[in-house]
Motif scaffolding. Structure first.
Motif, PDB file in Angstrom:
ATOM      1  N   ALA A  52      56.892 -13.745 -11.005  1.00 24.04           N
ATOM      2  CA  ALA A  52      57.396 -13.289  -9.714  1.00 24.04           C
ATOM      3  C   ALA A  52      58.879 -13.631  -9.623  1.00 24.04           C
ATOM      4  O   ALA A  52      59.302 -14.703 -10.057  1.00 24.04           O
ATOM      5  N   THR A  53      59.647 -12.714  -9.057  1.00 20.04           N
ATOM      6  CA  THR A  53      61.053 -12.967  -8.781  1.00 20.04           C
ATOM      7  C   THR A  53      61.286 -12.730  -7.299  1.00 20.04           C
ATOM      8  O   THR A  53      60.721 -11.812  -6.711  1.00 20.04           O
ATOM      9  N   GLY A  54      62.104 -13.576  -6.693  1.00 21.42           N
ATOM     10  CA  GLY A  54      62.415 -13.430  -5.276  1.00 21.42           C
ATOM     11  C   GLY A  54      63.915 -13.423  -5.089  1.00 21.42           C
ATOM     12  O   GLY A  54      64.632 -14.178  -5.750  1.00 21.42           O
ATOM     13  N   VAL A  60      60.080  -9.608  -3.088  1.00 21.00           N
ATOM     14  CA  VAL A  60      59.410 -10.363  -4.137  1.00 21.00           C
ATOM     15  C   VAL A  60      58.845  -9.317  -5.076  1.00 21.00           C
ATOM     16  O   VAL A  60      58.133  -8.413  -4.648  1.00 21.00           O
ATOM     17  N   VAL A  80      64.531 -14.683   0.282  1.00 23.16           N
ATOM     18  CA  VAL A  80      63.534 -15.560  -0.335  1.00 23.16           C
ATOM     19  C   VAL A  80      64.229 -16.842  -0.802  1.00 23.16           C
ATOM     20  O   VAL A  80      65.287 -16.794  -1.420  1.00 23.16           O
ATOM     21  N   TRP A  82      62.170 -19.677  -2.203  1.00 23.47           N
ATOM     22  CA  TRP A  82      61.374 -20.246  -3.294  1.00 23.47           C
ATOM     23  C   TRP A  82      60.069 -19.486  -3.433  1.00 23.47           C
ATOM     24  O   TRP A  82      59.666 -18.760  -2.528  1.00 23.47           O
ATOM     25  N   LEU A  83      59.414 -19.672  -4.577  1.00 25.64           N
ATOM     26  CA  LEU A  83      58.121 -19.059  -4.866  1.00 25.64           C
ATOM     27  C   LEU A  83      57.200 -20.105  -5.484  1.00 25.64           C
ATOM     28  O   LEU A  83      57.664 -20.985  -6.207  1.00 25.64           O
ATOM     29  N   ASP A  84      55.890 -19.983  -5.233  1.00 24.80           N
ATOM     30  CA  ASP A  84      54.919 -20.860  -5.877  1.00 24.80           C
ATOM     31  C   ASP A  84      53.599 -20.120  -6.008  1.00 24.80           C
ATOM     32  O   ASP A  84      53.127 -19.511  -5.047  1.00 24.80           O
ATOM     33  N   TRP A  85      53.008 -20.177  -7.202  1.00 25.60           N
ATOM     34  CA  TRP A  85      51.702 -19.577  -7.474  1.00 25.60           C
ATOM     35  C   TRP A  85      50.611 -20.617  -7.264  1.00 25.60           C
ATOM     36  O   TRP A  85      50.786 -21.789  -7.617  1.00 25.60           O
ATOM     37  N   LEU A  92      50.253 -15.949  -4.198  1.00 27.85           N
ATOM     38  CA  LEU A  92      51.662 -16.312  -4.279  1.00 27.85           C
ATOM     39  C   LEU A  92      52.198 -16.680  -2.907  1.00 27.85           C
ATOM     40  O   LEU A  92      51.925 -15.991  -1.924  1.00 27.85           O
ATOM     41  N   ALA A  94      55.819 -17.614  -0.699  1.00 27.05           N
ATOM     42  CA  ALA A  94      57.277 -17.482  -0.699  1.00 27.05           C
ATOM     43  C   ALA A  94      57.824 -18.058   0.592  1.00 27.05           C
ATOM     44  O   ALA A  94      57.365 -17.709   1.678  1.00 27.05           O
ATOM     45  N   SER A  96      61.110 -18.550   3.168  1.00 28.33           N
ATOM     46  CA  SER A  96      62.168 -17.640   3.546  1.00 28.33           C
ATOM     47  C   SER A  96      63.216 -18.294   4.434  1.00 28.33           C
ATOM     48  O   SER A  96      62.946 -19.267   5.133  1.00 28.33           O
TER      49      SER A  96
END
Length: 129
Positions: A52-54, A60, A80, A82-85, A92, A94, A96
């Motif tokens: 994933a890219t934000g 995303v 965005v 940050w991201l975390d799976w 996912l 995100a 903001s």
């Protein structure tokens, strides 16, 4: 619906330089094109199948980690942060700059929940094990 995207891959051998271990020199392995502003977060799914890219464009994007093909674009947040799976599934998160945290089911792109209430940017977050 899934979107088709493109990715370019480039692997080049750096020139031999005495005293330099070429394994330590970063090499571009893929370029994932599609954001319209700076990408600020990248995260791999725990099974390694998706990345994933934000970005600051509020998008995303989910990519096939093996081929670099764009699978889906998730819209919702402002910039965005940050991201975390999730470690056990294709969920996912995100954070903001608009004070919200978004949670999607990656397989369908469905928004599962929007957590609101922060007065400022949500600059960090993660699933707990």
């Amino acid at each position: 619906s899934a979107e088709e995207g493109s990715a370019s891959a480039s692997v080049a051998e750096p020139p031999a330089v005495p005293g330099i271990d070429i394994k330590m020199i970063p090499t571009l392995v893929a370029s994932l094109d599609g954001h319209t502003d700076t990408v600020v977060a990248v995260a791999f799914a725990s099974d390694g199948s998706l990345v994933a890219t934000g970005g600051m464009d509020g998008m995303v994007k989910l990519w096939d980690a093996r081929t670099g093909v764009l699978k889906r674009t998730l819209e919702g947040p402002a910039d965005v942060e940050w991201l975390d799976w999730h470690t056990k599934g294709n969920v996912l998160l995100a954070g903001s700059s608009d004070g919200t945290v978004w949670m999607w089911l990656a397989a369908s792109g469905a928004c599962m929940q929007v957590f609101a209430g922060h007065e400022g940017s949500v600059t960090a977050g993660l699933f707990t094990p």
